[in-house]
Design a protein around this motif. Structure first.
Motif, short mmCIF file in Angstrom:
data_model
loop_
_atom_site.label_atom_id
_atom_site.label_comp_id
_atom_site.label_asym_id
_atom_site.label_seq_id
_atom_site.Cartn_x
_atom_site.Cartn_y
_atom_site.Cartn_z
N LEU A 1 56.52 10.68 109.31
CA LEU A 1 57.65 11.46 109.02
C LEU A 1 57.66 11.79 107.58
O LEU A 1 58.02 13.03 107.45
N ARG A 2 57.06 11.28 106.72
CA ARG A 2 56.64 12.05 105.41
C ARG A 2 55.82 13.31 105.48
O ARG A 2 56.13 14.21 104.74
N ARG A 3 54.98 13.34 106.27
CA ARG A 3 54.15 14.57 106.54
C ARG A 3 55.07 15.71 106.98
O ARG A 3 54.52 16.89 107.04
N ALA A 4 55.92 15.30 107.84
CA ALA A 4 56.87 16.28 108.41
C ALA A 4 57.94 16.44 107.45
O ALA A 4 58.72 17.56 107.60
N ILE B 1 64.47 2.47 111.20
CA ILE B 1 63.53 1.82 112.10
C ILE B 1 63.63 0.24 111.59
O ILE B 1 63.28 0.17 110.37
N ILE B 2 63.74 -0.39 112.56
CA ILE B 2 63.56 -1.88 112.48
C ILE B 2 62.02 -2.30 112.52
O ILE B 2 61.58 -2.09 113.67
N ALA C 1 69.89 0.30 121.34
CA ALA C 1 71.11 0.53 122.14
C ALA C 1 72.04 1.03 120.83
O ALA C 1 73.26 1.64 121.11
N MET C 2 72.02 0.76 119.69
CA MET C 2 72.72 1.36 118.68
C MET C 2 72.16 2.60 118.13
O MET C 2 71.10 3.17 118.19
N GLU C 3 73.12 3.43 117.89
CA GLU C 3 73.02 4.84 117.61
C GLU C 3 72.30 4.93 116.28
O GLU C 3 72.49 4.19 115.21
N GLY C 4 71.16 5.67 116.46
CA GLY C 4 70.25 6.04 115.13
C GLY C 4 69.54 4.97 114.91
O GLY C 4 69.11 4.96 113.75
N ASP D 1 57.58 10.27 115.95
CA ASP D 1 57.58 11.57 116.92
C ASP D 1 58.94 11.49 117.39
O ASP D 1 59.35 12.66 117.69
N ALA D 2 59.32 10.47 118.01
CA ALA D 2 60.64 10.51 118.83
C ALA D 2 61.76 10.75 117.93
O ALA D 2 62.60 11.57 118.26
N ILE D 3 62.03 10.28 116.69
CA ILE D 3 62.78 10.74 115.59
C ILE D 3 62.83 12.04 115.27
O ILE D 3 63.79 12.86 115.20
#
Length: 473
Positions: free
Chosen positions: A167-170, A237-238, A429-432, A458-460
Motif C-alpha cells: 500500500l505504501r509503495r502505491a 485490515i485486521i 462482511a463489514m464495509e471497508g 492489491d484488492a484494496i
C-alpha cells in the motif's frame, strides 16, 4: 554447452551452509547456519534443472519465480536475482530463514524426486537478500505519487507488514496499530533468534517507517479504539494473528502451574533485547538449571525446547502423542533439537499433573482418523510420572473473540472463531474491513500471511480505483 551455467545437479552434490556445532550454538541465540560465500551460492544455484514445470514455484504460497533467480545467482547477477525475488516476496530474507522449505519448495524440487538431492533454495534466497542489504540494493520506499486514501492495519505481524509495504509503495497513507512495543508480531517475540536474528526484522520495520508508514505501538485495540480506527480510515485490515493458547483441560495443583509457550518465548526474546520480564526474573519463565518438559509437536514446541537448552536447562524433554513421522513440526528442527540435547518421548501424552511433574500415558497409533492420520490410542496401565520443574504447553493457538472484544457483531466469524473473509481479497462482511493471515486461516505459516497481506493490499487498491494525488496545500 560448455558454458551452460545450470543443470549441474549430476556433477555437484547438494550442500547447505555450514552449521555451527551443537556445543557452540546451544550457548547463544545466534543463527545456527553460516552464510553461503558467493561462489558456493552460485554453485548450489547451478544445480537447478530449470524444469519446464517448476514445482518449487507452484508449491510456494507466494509463487516466487525460483528458477529465474537461481539462474541469475548462478550467473553472478545477484542484484537482478534480488529484484526478481523481491518482486513477489516482501521479506525474502525472512522466508529464507524460517520457511519450512522441506515441506514447500525444496520438498517438491524435481531433482529431489529424481534422487539427486534438492536445490538449497532457502539458503540461496537468504543469501541473495542479505547481499542486497549489504550492497545497498534495498532501496527506501518512495511512492511516485501520494494518495489521499488511508488504511489502518491492526497487527504488526508479517501479514500486516506485507500489506503496508504494498500500500505504501502505491502512495496510500498507512497506520499500523499493535499491542506490543516493537513491530513484527511473532517474528519479533515468538520466533527465537537462533532461527531469525532480530536485526533482520528491525531493519524491515525501519524501512517501512522511513518510507512513511506510521506505527502506533503499545496500542491495545478495544471497542472504542476499533470504532475510532474504523471511522478514521478508508479501509481497515485486521491482521491480529492468533494468540490465545490452547489448553489441555486438565486440573493443575496450586503448587505446580504450567506455562504457555508464547509467554516463555516472549520472555526469552525480550531478554535478548536487553529487557528482563517479571516472569524471567522470578524464575517462572527461566529454564536455567531446571528439568523442562514441553508438551506438543509443532514448530512452537521446537522453539521452546531449543530455547530451554540455551537458557541452561538441566534436561529438556518433549512429549508428543504421535510418532516422529507424524509430527507436524519441521523434521529439520527436530534434528537440530536432538543435536543440541533435547530428548523426544514419542507416543506419549499428559494425563495429569502432580507436584513432582507430569503424569504421562503411553500411546499407540490406531486406525486413521478423518484427516487420514493414524489416531493415537491410550495404552492402559502404562502411566508414569515425568519429573519436571517447568512444564511448557505448546499446543497451538486459537483466535480471540474479536466481535465481542470490539463490540462488532457484524464481524462474521467461522465456527472455529476465525474471521470470515473472501478468498484472495480478505474482504469481510463489514464495509471497508478486510482480514488477513492467521486470524483468517488459523495458526499457519509466515509465508501464507505475507501472501494474504499482499493480495489484500492489491484488492484494496483495486477498490480505491485510479490514483488521485493529494492536492498541494
Amino acid at each position: 554447452m560448455a558454458n551452460q551455467p545450470m543443470l549441474k545437479f549430476v556433477k555437484i552434490d547438494r550442500d547447505m551452509p555450514q552449521k555451527r556445532s551443537a556445543d557452540t550454538r546451544k550457548g547463544d541465540f545466534d543463527e545456527i547456519y553460516a552464510e553461503f560465500a558467493r561462489e558456493k551460492a552460485a554453485e548450489q544455484a547451478s544445480r537447478c534443472s530449470q524444469c519446464g514445470v517448476p514445482y518449487c514455484q507452484s508449491h510456494c504460497p507466494l509463487h516466487n519465480n525460483i528458477p529465474d533467480w537461481l539462474r541469475l545467482t548462478a550467473e553472478g547477477r545477484l542484484q537482478e536475482a534480488y529484484e526478481v525475488s523481491q518482486a513477489t516476496n516482501t521479506f525474502p530474507e525472512i522466508c529464507g530463514r524460517i520457511c519450512p522449505q522441506d515441506r514447500l519448495c525444496e520438498g517438491n524440487c524435481v531433482i529431489e524426486q529424481s534422487g539427486h538431492g534438492t536445490v538449497t533454495i532457502g539458503a540461496v534466497e537468504k543469501y541473495i537478500t542479505d547481499s542486497a542489504w549489504e550492497n545497498g540494493w534495498v532501496q527506501p520506499i518512495t511512492p511516485m505519487q501520494e494518495r489521499p486514501e488511508s488504511v489502518g492495519i491492526i497487527g504488526a505481524g508479517p501479514g500486516g507488514l506485507a500489506a503496508a509495504d504494498v500500500l505504501r509503495r502505491a502512495g496510500v497513507q498507512v497506520t499500523i496499530y499493535d499491542r506490543y512495543d516493537r513491530a513484527g508480531g511473532l517474528l519479533t517475540y515468538g520466533i527465537p533468534g537462533f532461527k531469525l536474528e532480530k536485526d533482520v526484522v528491525v531493519r524491515r520495520n525501519e524501512q517501512l517507517e522511513q518510507g512513511g508508514v506510521t506505527f502506533e505501538l503499545n496500542c491495545d485495540v478495544d471497542a472504542a479504539k476499533f470504532a475510532d480506527i474504523h471511522a478514521k480510515h478508508d479501509a481497515v485490515i485486521i491482521a491480529t494473528g492468533v494468540y490465545k493458547s490452547r489448553e489441555l483441560g486438565l486440573p493443575e495443583p496450586a503448587t505446580r502451574q504450567s506455562v504457555k509457550a508464547l509467554d516463555f518465548l516472549t520472555a526469552s526474546n525480550k531478554l535478548n533485547f536487553g529487557e528482563e520480564t517479571e516472569g524471567y526474573t522470578d524464575g517462572t519463565l527461566n529454564a536455567k538449571g531446571k528439568r523442562v518438559v514441553v508438551i506438543g509437536g509443532g514448530d512452537t514446541a521446537m522453539d521452546c525446547v531449543r530455547t530451554a537448552i540455551r537458557q541452561g536447562a538441566e534436561s529438556v524433554k518433549c512429549l508428543y502423542r504421535r510418532d516422529r513421522a507424524n509430527m507436524p513440526g519441521s523434521q529439520r528442527e527436530v534434528q537440530n533439537a536432538e543435536e543440541e540435547g533435547v530428548q523426544f518421548e514419542w507416543l506419549t501424552a499428559p494425563r495429569g499433573f502432580t507436584d513432582e511433574g507430569v503424569v504421562v500415558q503411553r500411546m499407540r497409533l490406531g486406525l486413521p482418523d478423518v484427516t487420514g492420520r493414524q489416531a493415537p490410542e491410550i495404552i492402559e496401565g502404562s502411566d508414569y510420572v515425568e519429573p519436571a520443574d517447568i512444564i511448557i504447553k505448546a499446543l497451538g493457538f486459537e483466535p480471540e473473540d474479536l466481535p465481542k472484544m470490539w463490540d462488532q457483531p457484524d464481524l462474521e466469524v467461522t465456527r472455529w472463531g476465525t474471521v470470515k473473509a473472501e478468498f484472495t481479497t480478505g474482504k469481510t462482511a463489514m464495509e471497508g474491513v478486510y482480514a488477513v493471515g492467521d486470524i483468517v486461516r488459523g495458526a499457519s505459516l509466515v509465508v501464507w500471511a505475507i501472501r494474504d497481506g499482499r493480495d489484500c493490499a492489491d484488492a484494496i487498491l483495486d477498490a480505491f480505483g485510479p490514483a488521485k494525488a493529494i492536492a498541494a496545500e
